[in-house]
Design an enzyme around this catalytic site. Structure first.
Site, PDB file in Angstrom:
ATOM      1  N   PHE A 106       0.873  -1.176   0.000  1.00 23.96           N
ATOM      2  CA  PHE A 106       0.000   0.000   0.000  1.00 23.96           C
ATOM      3  C   PHE A 106       0.904   1.217   0.000  1.00 23.96           C
ATOM      4  O   PHE A 106       1.693   1.413   0.932  1.00 23.96           O
ATOM      5  CB  PHE A 106      -0.893   0.030   1.251  1.00 23.96           C
ATOM      6  CG  PHE A 106      -1.735   1.288   1.373  1.00 23.96           C
ATOM      7  CD1 PHE A 106      -3.100   1.251   1.122  1.00 23.96           C
ATOM      8  CD2 PHE A 106      -1.166   2.520   1.721  1.00 23.96           C
ATOM      9  CE1 PHE A 106      -3.880   2.411   1.219  1.00 23.96           C
ATOM     10  CE2 PHE A 106      -1.928   3.679   1.818  1.00 23.96           C
ATOM     11  CZ  PHE A 106      -3.292   3.617   1.569  1.00 23.96           C
ATOM     12  N   GLU A 107       0.811   2.022  -1.024  1.00 21.76           N
ATOM     13  CA  GLU A 107       1.463   3.326  -0.994  1.00 21.76           C
ATOM     14  C   GLU A 107       0.726   4.255  -1.946  1.00 21.76           C
ATOM     15  O   GLU A 107       0.278   3.854  -3.015  1.00 21.76           O
ATOM     16  CB  GLU A 107       2.962   3.254  -1.321  1.00 21.76           C
ATOM     17  CG  GLU A 107       3.312   2.640  -2.652  1.00 21.76           C
ATOM     18  CD  GLU A 107       4.830   2.518  -2.855  1.00 21.76           C
ATOM     19  OE1 GLU A 107       5.604   2.733  -1.904  1.00 21.76           O
ATOM     20  OE2 GLU A 107       5.235   2.201  -3.993  1.00 21.76           O
TER      21      GLU A 107
END
Length: 244
Positions: free
Chosen positions: A141-142
């Site tokens: 997740f980014e």
């Protein structure tokens, strides 16, 4: 390839996952220093990385890219972990060589060096990683501004690491590479914890206390074995940088 195989054998002896999987090493290198140059992203500034088999638990009722732009944020994360030091044994020494050569000119005044080098909470990790706490943003997740990756500091840093060979002769991941670069070269206030986005990538969670969230136990970090709770590095981030 002979050197890769020999190195992978040594990593396997230390129980490093995916040691012999060449495609995994290539994936780490791609996500570290190449994806943001793909022609399909030429006119794109922000991206949200979403992987298979992840879970989201909360309604996201605002434009995350607008939030990043309006609040001058470079990078957003949900989970912050300790890494396997056996997979990145020379990453921090190589980073120090880069800084000694020409990288110090890129250092941000308000950096996150304390978070990167903490040796109090998990001294075992710091020792095995030769001075690096192994704390990193879990990059499955980014949400990020690709202007940072495309900038001079990161490009020079990635090229230095690429020449060093650790993406193949060790198992340097894009998560520690991204995190070290952000911690050194970006103002820590431009790195944002999306505390309100409930997220799971097995076996770890970010579970907010919010009426917008369902199906996630508030505050849960893992549904795995109890020892996995020690892998949470968010307390160190809060200690050195804050909660945002």
């Amino acid at each position: 390839m002979d050197l890769f195989t020999e190195s992978a054998n040594m990593l396997k002896e230390q129980e490093v996952q995916y040691a012999h999987m060449l495609s995994y090493h290539q994936m780490c290198r791609w996500n570290s220093g190449l994806f943001y140059h793909h022609p399909a992203l030429k006119h794109t500034q922000y991206y949200w990385r979403v992987e298979p088999k992840v879970h989201f638990f909360c309604d996201v009722d605002y434009d995350v890219f607008r939030y990043m732009a309006d609040h001058n944020k470079t990078y957003g994360f949900t989970i912050n972990l300790y890494d396997s030091p056996e997979s990145i044994a020379t990453l921090w020494p190589e980073t120090m060589r880069f800084l000694a050569g020409n990288g110090n000119k890129h250092m941000a005044e308000n950096n996150a060096m304390g978070w990167l080098t903490d040796n109090k909470r998990r001294p075992d990790k710091n020792l095995k990683a030769n001075g690096y706490s192994t704390c990193h943003f879990w990059s499955n997740f980014e949400i990020a501004d690709m202007s940072f990756w495309r900038g001079q500091a990161y490009e020079e840093y990635f090229n230095h690491l690429d020449r060093a060979g650790g993406f193949f002769y060790e198992r340097w991941g894009d998560a520690p590479v991204h995190s070290i670069a952000l911690g050194l070269f970006e103002d820590a206030n431009k790195i944002h914890w999306f505390r309100d986005i409930g997220y799971q990538h097995i076996p770890f969670f970010n579970c907010p206390n919010s009426p917008k969230c369902r199906g996630c136990v508030t505050g849960r970090f893992t549904d795995g074995e109890a020892w996995l709770n020690r892998e949470d590095c968010r307390p160190n981030w809060f200690k050195y940088v804050g909660t945002g």
